[in-house]
Design a protein around this motif. Sequence first.
Motif, PDB file in Angstrom:
ATOM      1  N   GLU A 159      -3.295 -23.709   5.243  1.00 49.38           N
ATOM      2  CA  GLU A 159      -3.821 -22.447   5.772  1.00 49.38           C
ATOM      3  C   GLU A 159      -2.697 -21.602   6.385  1.00 49.38           C
ATOM      4  OE1 GLU A 159      -7.729 -20.982   8.240  1.00 49.38           O
ATOM      5  OE2 GLU A 159      -6.937 -22.982   8.650  1.00 49.38           O
ATOM      6  N   HIS A 160      -1.758 -22.249   7.054  1.00 46.04           N
ATOM      7  CA  HIS A 160      -0.611 -21.544   7.637  1.00 46.04           C
ATOM      8  C   HIS A 160       0.187 -20.804   6.560  1.00 46.04           C
ATOM      9  CE1 HIS A 160       2.854 -20.718  10.177  1.00 46.04           C
ATOM     10  NE2 HIS A 160       3.610 -21.226   9.211  1.00 46.04           N
ATOM     11  N   LEU A 161       0.250 -21.395   5.369  1.00 44.91           N
ATOM     12  CA  LEU A 161       0.986 -20.774   4.273  1.00 44.91           C
ATOM     13  C   LEU A 161       0.180 -19.682   3.571  1.00 44.91           C
ATOM     14  CD1 LEU A 161       2.705 -23.951   2.835  1.00 44.91           C
ATOM     15  CD2 LEU A 161       3.808 -22.032   4.011  1.00 44.91           C
ATOM     16  N   GLY A 162      -1.047 -19.444   4.031  1.00 48.60           N
ATOM     17  CA  GLY A 162      -1.843 -18.351   3.497  1.00 48.60           C
ATOM     18  C   GLY A 162      -2.779 -18.736   2.368  1.00 48.60           C
ATOM     19  N   ALA A 163      -2.864 -20.013   2.053  1.00 46.31           N
ATOM     20  CA  ALA A 163      -3.775 -20.478   1.003  1.00 46.31           C
ATOM     21  C   ALA A 163      -5.074 -20.974   1.633  1.00 46.31           C
ATOM     22  CB  ALA A 163      -3.121 -21.592   0.193  1.00 46.31           C
ATOM     23  N   ALA A 164      -6.102 -21.054   0.833  1.00 47.37           N
ATOM     24  CA  ALA A 164      -7.388 -21.555   1.326  1.00 47.37           C
ATOM     25  C   ALA A 164      -7.306 -23.072   1.475  1.00 47.37           C
ATOM     26  CB  ALA A 164      -8.499 -21.187   0.355  1.00 47.37           C
ATOM     27  N   PRO A 165      -7.628 -23.593   2.653  1.00 45.89           N
ATOM     28  CA  PRO A 165      -7.590 -25.043   2.834  1.00 45.89           C
ATOM     29  C   PRO A 165      -8.750 -25.708   2.108  1.00 45.89           C
ATOM     30  CG  PRO A 165      -8.453 -24.008   4.799  1.00 45.89           C
ATOM     31  CD  PRO A 165      -8.032 -22.901   3.872  1.00 45.89           C
ATOM     32  N   PRO A 166      -8.584 -26.961   1.710  1.00 44.93           N
ATOM     33  CA  PRO A 166      -9.697 -27.673   1.080  1.00 44.93           C
ATOM     34  C   PRO A 166     -10.824 -27.886   2.087  1.00 44.93           C
ATOM     35  CG  PRO A 166      -7.793 -29.121   1.332  1.00 44.93           C
ATOM     36  CD  PRO A 166      -7.387 -27.770   1.812  1.00 44.93           C
TER      37      PRO A 166
END
Length: 114
Positions: free
Chosen positions: A83-90
Amino acid sequence: MNELEATAAKPSYVKRKGLDSIMDALLVAMTASKGSLTAPPLAAAATVIAGDAAVPAMTVYADIMSASEWADGSQQVVAAAIEHLGAAPPPASPNLQRTMGGSRQPRPPARRGR
C-alpha cells in the motif's frame, strides 16, 4: 585512490548491475519467505531498494500467507508495504483472527523439573 573513490569513479551501469543483483535476490527471498521472522525486514528492504518492482513479489507472499492455515500476521506488514508503494493491498486473511488469538486454545501449564 581509496576504495570509496574507486567505487564512485565506476560507470553508473557497473554500480547499477550490483544493485540489480541485490534487488533480484531480495525479490526471490520475498517470494520464498516463510513467515514473520523474514518477511517484514525483506518487505522493508525490497520497498526501499526495488520500489514498485517489489509489488508482485510481495503480493505473492501476502497471497500465500493469507491462504495458509499458518498465517501469522506478517502478511499485514507486507500488505502495508504494498500500500505504501501505491498498489492495492491484498485482502486480509480469513485465518488472521484465528492466528491472532481469536479461537486459539490456551496452552497447558509448563512441566516443572523433578
